[in-house]
Design a protein around this motif. Structure first.
Motif, short mmCIF file in Angstrom:
data_model
loop_
_atom_site.label_atom_id
_atom_site.label_comp_id
_atom_site.label_asym_id
_atom_site.label_seq_id
_atom_site.Cartn_x
_atom_site.Cartn_y
_atom_site.Cartn_z
N VAL A 152 -1.29 -1.82 -0.82
CA VAL A 152 -0.80 -3.02 -1.50
C VAL A 152 0.61 -2.74 -2.00
O VAL A 152 0.79 -2.06 -3.01
N TYR A 153 1.62 -3.20 -1.25
CA TYR A 153 3.02 -2.93 -1.53
C TYR A 153 3.27 -1.42 -1.62
O TYR A 153 4.18 -0.98 -2.32
N GLY A 154 2.47 -0.62 -0.93
CA GLY A 154 2.60 0.82 -0.98
C GLY A 154 3.12 1.39 0.33
O GLY A 154 3.80 0.72 1.10
N MET A 155 2.75 2.64 0.61
CA MET A 155 3.32 3.36 1.75
C MET A 155 2.49 3.27 3.02
O MET A 155 2.95 3.66 4.09
N ALA A 156 1.25 2.77 2.94
CA ALA A 156 0.37 2.81 4.11
C ALA A 156 0.97 2.07 5.31
O ALA A 156 1.05 2.60 6.42
N GLY A 157 1.37 0.83 5.10
CA GLY A 157 1.90 0.04 6.21
C GLY A 157 3.17 0.63 6.78
O GLY A 157 3.39 0.62 8.01
N LEU A 158 4.04 1.16 5.91
CA LEU A 158 5.30 1.73 6.38
C LEU A 158 5.07 2.98 7.22
O LEU A 158 5.73 3.19 8.24
N VAL A 159 4.12 3.82 6.81
CA VAL A 159 3.80 5.00 7.62
C VAL A 159 3.29 4.58 8.99
O VAL A 159 3.68 5.14 10.02
N SER B 34 12.67 6.76 4.41
CA SER B 34 12.92 8.19 4.55
C SER B 34 11.65 8.99 4.27
O SER B 34 11.34 9.96 4.98
N ARG B 35 10.90 8.57 3.25
CA ARG B 35 9.66 9.27 2.93
C ARG B 35 8.65 9.16 4.08
O ARG B 35 8.01 10.15 4.46
N ALA B 36 8.53 7.97 4.63
CA ALA B 36 7.58 7.78 5.73
C ALA B 36 7.98 8.58 6.96
O ALA B 36 7.14 9.22 7.61
N GLN B 37 9.26 8.58 7.28
CA GLN B 37 9.73 9.32 8.46
C GLN B 37 9.52 10.83 8.29
O GLN B 37 9.10 11.53 9.20
N GLU B 38 9.82 11.33 7.09
CA GLU B 38 9.64 12.75 6.85
C GLU B 38 8.16 13.12 6.89
O GLU B 38 7.79 14.19 7.40
N ALA B 39 7.30 12.27 6.36
CA ALA B 39 5.86 12.54 6.37
C ALA B 39 5.35 12.66 7.80
O ALA B 39 4.60 13.58 8.14
N VAL B 40 5.76 11.74 8.66
CA VAL B 40 5.31 11.78 10.06
C VAL B 40 5.86 13.02 10.76
O VAL B 40 5.15 13.70 11.52
#
Length: 607
Positions: free
Chosen positions: A89-96, A64-70
């Protein structure tokens, strides 16, 4: 084509202390319009916030955080997505990036993306423990939320058997307690119970706690989601309360000596580096060749050849020029300057076969003897086995019910459902007269097609509109069912910021509890009553607010569609409908009213 004006700043702010946040990370947060992050992370960087809009969500809501950010960046805003440690590293970069890929993002024309690195947990933890990761190390997350446990188990086994220093992320939570126990059991197969282990909780935060213990006793200490565990390798020791891992298994130098006893070319001897996988080999002809000569401090290849003479186990055959041409850059100078003579075909085959290729060939032969298909075609043995070993498992999930109003399953439907799910699938019955079906399949259309043909109603799960209805007294009070079906056709399964439940009752008794749902609809005397903002769970659970009586039937569906459309457009990620209603204050002319707060007195003893 011009670039979209928005920007995504994916920020790793380190362990959490201001002293360990990089200058660029601070600048990125301060220049952003919106900051999006997990609740705890937002609290950690609150001192850097000024006028930014903050969108904060709970654990497990990364998507949800990644989708809202985009979405916000595509609307032209500068968005900072924050992660503790390093965002990659197990963070948000790859998901975004996954969200961007799904939306067809292009680097040249899409929103700009900047990754701001931070200090990862393995680094911050290691600095508090001493120097535990001076040699080869790996990180393994023990969370099986997104990775099957059997895959994690194999990685632990591989890392333990290869004697890696192991950093364990997400080692234990309130519900995940067995993973750390199983990890200890696996590692104990390969390492002594006295192997040093460092346990660090909340590194560089207010509640920091550092413990150095042993592999055998590690489970006697507090380990949770805020903990990083570092398991030393076989060479790690404890000195003055610190974990120290030497740079090599065999030391290449002697500490405390002004002049090292081994000169550079002497360190290349197998006696000095017996762990080396490849040793420099020369034949007698090579040793006598001018081209083979290499002089440093009076030493030559002849000397090295003489040192090895008589030790057949440590000698290797000379290699041909074509093999040398394929040698990766960076191999030692001795190997590059050795001029070989063509060996016999048998010896050439042996020389060209690496230990890895021989092992993989052996596995291929074992598989073939068992009738297991290999994946060599087009990939090679190495690629085929690797792809098979770590092939991503696709799990298809959805809900199944006999219908919105109908609550009865036939025997044939039950048999078909059992057949499709099979032993490998999963069937979960919910309180809402639905089954959640989970299938491991590469052809979901085949399964869903058969279920629809059998009369099942299928719907997605997750943050979608769910429509729940009573059974209309076994269809004896079915006058309002057509309006229910119109709602189902128009809104059922629609994507929303957070799961939205619409309850529908066919008479004023409302026995199915529609008035407790996010949106409640009750058919009474030929018209509809509407309720908004119910909360079904929690200490402050409450019924929905009655906002309208006597809505004309033809006005019902358009009214509900407009309410849901506004929630979809303006709701925050993971925002419950009752919170959204309270925040916006008004929907379709219906005003939200605060409920009275009840004081709960403690019971008097004896009453």
């Amino acid at each position: 084509m011009e670039r979209t004006t928005g920007k995504l700043l994916i920020v790793g702010f380190g362990p959490g202390s201001f002293e360990h946040i990089t200058k660029r990370a601070k600048e990125a947060i301060q220049e952003s319009d919106i900051v999006i992050g997990y609740n705890t992370y937002v609290d950690l960087i609150r001192g850097l916030l000024s006028e930014q809009q903050v969108v904060r969500t709970g654990m497990t809501e990364e998507v949800s955080r990644a989708q809202e950010a985009v979405r916000q960046a595509e609307a032209g805003r500068v968005v900072a997505v924050i992660s503790s440690g390093d965002a990659g590293v197990y963070g948000m970069a790859g998901l975004v990036y996954e969200v961007l890929m799904e939306r067809g993002w292009r680097r040249e024309t899409g929103v700009a993306v900047e990754i701001i690195p931070g200090i990862s947990a393995i680094n911050s933890t290691a600095s508090l423990l001493g120097a535990p990761v001076m040699h080869d190390a790996c990180t393994i997350s023990l969370s099986d939320h997104l990775t099957p446990w059997r895959v994690i188990e194999r990685r632990v086994e591989a890392a333990a058997s290869a004697d890696f220093v192991i950093a364990l992320y997400n080692p234990r939570s309130g519900r995940r307690t067995r993973q750390i126990v199983e990890t200890q059991r696996i590692v104990l197969k390969y390492r002594s119970a006295q192997t040093p282990v460092g346990i660090v909780k909340s590194a560089y935060r207010d509640r920091q706690d550092v413990v150095i213990t042993t592999l055998g006793e590690m489970l006697e200490h507090d380990i949770g989601m805020l903990t990083t565990v570092i398991i030393g390798n076989s060479a790690t020791s404890v000195y003055e309360g610190l974990m120290i891992t030497p740079r090599g298994y065999q030391r290449k130098y002697t500490l405390g000596a002004d002049v090292q006893p081994l000169r550079p070319h002497e360190r290349l001897r197998t006696e000095a580096e017996p762990w080396a996988l490849e040793t420099v080999g020369v034949t007698e002809q090579d040793a006598g060749s001018e081209e083979a000569g290499w002089d440093e401090d009076g030493e030559t290849l002849e000397r090295l050849a003489a040192d090895r003479e008589g030790s057949e186990a440590r000698r290797t055959e000379a290699v041909s020029g074509s093999w040398l041409a394929a040698e990766p850059a960076g191999h030692n100078a001795l190997r590059r300057q050795t001029v070989g003579i063509a060996p016999s075909p048998a010896k050439a085959a042996a020389a060209s076969a690496s230990p890895l290729s021989l092992a993989l060939e052996a596995l291929r032969l074992v598989d073939a003897s068992r009738g297991v298909a290999t994946a060599e075609q087009g990939q090679g043995v190495d690629g085929g086995r690797a792809a098979a070993a770590f092939r991503q498992e696709a799990i298809f999930e959805f809900t199944v019910s006999p219908g919105l109003a109908n609550k009865k399953l036939s025997a044939g439907q039950m048999m078909l459902l059992a057949e499709i799910v099979g032993d490998a699938g999963e069937l979960e019955y919910t309180p809402h007269h639905q089954f959640i079906v989970r299938l491991r399949t590469d052809d979901p259309d085949a399964a869903t097609g058969r279920l629809r043909e059998a009369g099942f109603t299928l719907a997605p799960i997750g943050d979608v509109v769910q429509i729940k209805a009573c059974d209309f007294c076994n269809m004896e009070k079915a006058e309002s069912v057509p309006y229910l079906e119109r709602l189902g056709a128009g809104l059922g399964g629609a994507k929303v910021p957070k799961e939205l439940r619409i309850g529908f009752n066919g008479c004023g008794m409302a026995c199915y509890g529609a008035v407790n749902e996010d949106i409640g609809i009750v058919y009474r005397r030929g018209k509809f009553d509407l309720f908004l903002g119910g909360k079904t769970v929690g200490r402050n659970a409450h019924a929905a607010q009655p906002v309208a009586e006597g809505i004309e039937p033809e006005a019902l569906v358009p009214t509900i569609e407009r309410i849901v459309a506004r929630f979809r457009a303006e709701g925050h990620p993971n925002e419950r409908f009752h919170k959204f209603f309270k925040r916006v204050k008004e929907l379709e002319g219906y005003r939200q009213q605060d409920l009275p707060v009840f004081a709960i007195d403690n019971a008097v003893c004896g009453d």
